[in-house]
Enzyme design. Structure first.
Site, PDB file in Angstrom:
ATOM      1  N   ASP A  16       0.868  -1.188   0.000  1.00 12.94           N
ATOM      2  CA  ASP A  16       0.000   0.000   0.000  1.00 12.94           C
ATOM      3  C   ASP A  16       0.903   1.237   0.000  1.00 12.94           C
ATOM      4  OD1 ASP A  16      -2.133   1.749   0.283  1.00 12.94           O
ATOM      5  OD2 ASP A  16      -3.047   0.652   1.956  1.00 12.94           O
ATOM      6  N   ASP A  74      -3.360   7.420  -3.461  1.00 16.25           N
ATOM      7  CA  ASP A  74      -3.315   6.231  -2.612  1.00 16.25           C
ATOM      8  C   ASP A  74      -3.620   5.023  -3.509  1.00 16.25           C
ATOM      9  OD1 ASP A  74      -3.583   4.392  -0.567  1.00 16.25           O
ATOM     10  OD2 ASP A  74      -5.269   5.390   0.425  1.00 16.25           O
ATOM     11  N   HIS A 121     -12.173   5.486   0.812  1.00 18.94           N
ATOM     12  CA  HIS A 121     -12.281   6.715   1.594  1.00 18.94           C
ATOM     13  C   HIS A 121     -12.025   7.937   0.746  1.00 18.94           C
ATOM     14  CE1 HIS A 121      -7.856   6.530   1.453  1.00 18.94           C
ATOM     15  NE2 HIS A 121      -8.048   5.238   1.576  1.00 18.94           N
ATOM     16  N   HIS A 156      -7.728  10.015   5.261  1.00 16.30           N
ATOM     17  CA  HIS A 156      -9.072   9.417   5.352  1.00 16.30           C
ATOM     18  C   HIS A 156     -10.120  10.464   5.672  1.00 16.30           C
ATOM     19  CE1 HIS A 156      -6.828   5.559   5.886  1.00 16.30           C
ATOM     20  NE2 HIS A 156      -7.773   5.179   5.069  1.00 16.30           N
ATOM     21  N   GLU A 196     -10.968   0.653  -2.200  1.00 17.25           N
ATOM     22  CA  GLU A 196     -10.038  -0.428  -1.857  1.00 17.25           C
ATOM     23  C   GLU A 196     -10.732  -1.676  -1.343  1.00 17.25           C
ATOM     24  OE1 GLU A 196      -7.095   0.439   1.194  1.00 17.25           O
ATOM     25  OE2 GLU A 196      -8.081   2.302   1.687  1.00 17.25           O
ATOM     26  N   GLU A 227      -6.367  -1.361  -4.824  1.00 14.97           N
ATOM     27  CA  GLU A 227      -6.808   0.014  -4.557  1.00 14.97           C
ATOM     28  C   GLU A 227      -6.362   0.968  -5.659  1.00 14.97           C
ATOM     29  OE1 GLU A 227      -5.078   1.877  -1.083  1.00 14.97           O
ATOM     30  OE2 GLU A 227      -6.723   3.309  -0.960  1.00 14.97           O
TER      31      GLU A 227
END
Ligand code: CO
Length: 300
Positions: free
Chosen positions: A89, A100, A160, A168, A193, A285
């Site tokens: 990640d 992200d 998110h 987030h 994700e 993600e």
């Protein structure tokens, strides 16, 4: 956040962060091989972000097997890759705007279906997204895709929104149909994700966090702890890795400082999250922008 809240330069920063995140993830993924240790992979991936002109939004994390998220290696817990299923990640920011993304590598050769389940769930979610779709509908698409493979989505992990220096924010993009009728708007930017597991589908906190963030500033009496806190303040409230501190201070000082700072409520730890029945977990993600349909910003 929605692009209506951004000026042109800010949107460019965001797109740049996402591109760098994609390239760093691609690079980090290439290091996930038998025999490599996690600290090397985390360090090289973090360094890649910097070399591409980005900043680290959160430390590159490699969570293995039943651990879904939030594991960062440390000096005295630095596993060597063998037959694990490993999630990488990666988060990048440019002037606070965050990209992200994450992927999974199965080193055993036995869990390719599980890897595909979360990846297909992500792709199917991306396909159905358009202005006006509800969060529940996105969640249902993810859930159905994963269940068609015979696995369960992880219900208490979710995609998110992304804010400036905030990894987030709202909305929460569920990995199952949670009944949330909130509609997605044109211009929204968020991360999706999906996590898939052959276990229970709920994660619980384990112990020994190796990722932390600063939550509030307070005076600290102990001089060593104060020095460590000064270093932590450089991370601008974004999550940081314990191993970053281990590079700068002796381990016993790091351990003491983190304990004191946590007790004082100055920092917060994020313990590794494991499936409740220790099932294996995969993750995929992307960060996306909603136009007439979803545009993947973290495309490599
Ligand atoms: Co994320």
């Amino acid at each position: 956040m929605n692009i209506n809240e951004l000026n042109k330069n800010e949107l460019e920063d965001w797109k740049k962060a996402c591109k760098i995140a994609a390239r760093a993830l691609y690079y980090g993924k290439s290091l996930i091989k038998k025999g490599n240790n996690l600290l090397d992979i985390a360090r090289k991936t973090d360094e890649k972000i910097i070399s591409l002109g980005g900043e680290i939004a959160f430390p590159s994390q490699i969570s293995m097997n039943q651990i879904a998220a939030h594991f960062c290696p440390v000096k005295n817990n630095n596993p060597v890759l063998d037959n694990q299923i490993a999630k990488l990640d990666v988060g990048v920011h440019v002037n606070g705007f965050i990209g992200d993304n994450a992927c999974t590598v199965d080193l055993s050769g036995e869990n390719s279906k599980l890897v595909k389940a979360s990846r297909d769930a992500l792709n199917n979610a991306i396909k159905v997204i358009k202005p006006g779709i509800t969060l529940a509908e996105i969640g249902r698409t993810i859930q159905e895709t994963i269940m068609d493979f015979g696995f369960s989505p992880v219900r208490n992990l979710s995609g998110h929104g992304l804010g400036k220096f905030d990894v987030h924010t709202k909305p929460t993009i569920p990995n199952y149909d949670n009944g949330d009728e909130t509609e997605i708007k044109k211009g929204d930017i968020f991360a999706i994700e999906p996590f898939a597991t052959n276990g229970y589908g709920v994660v619980i906190e384990t112990s020994n966090p190796t990722v932390f963030s600063l939550v509030q500033k307070k005076p600290v009496r102990d001089m060593t702890t104060r020095q460590v806190l000064k270093e932590i303040e450089n991370y601008k409230g974004l999550p940081f890795a314990k191993w970053w501190l281990e590079e700068k201070f002796p381990l016993f000082r790091v351990n003491l400082a983190l304990k004191q700072l946590e007790n004082l409520g100055i920092i917060k730890g994020y313990p590794p999250l494991a499936d409740r029945e220790n099932g294996l977990v995969s993750q995929a993600e992307h960060t996306i922008l909603v136009d007439e349909k979803a545009i993947v910003l973290t495309k490599s």
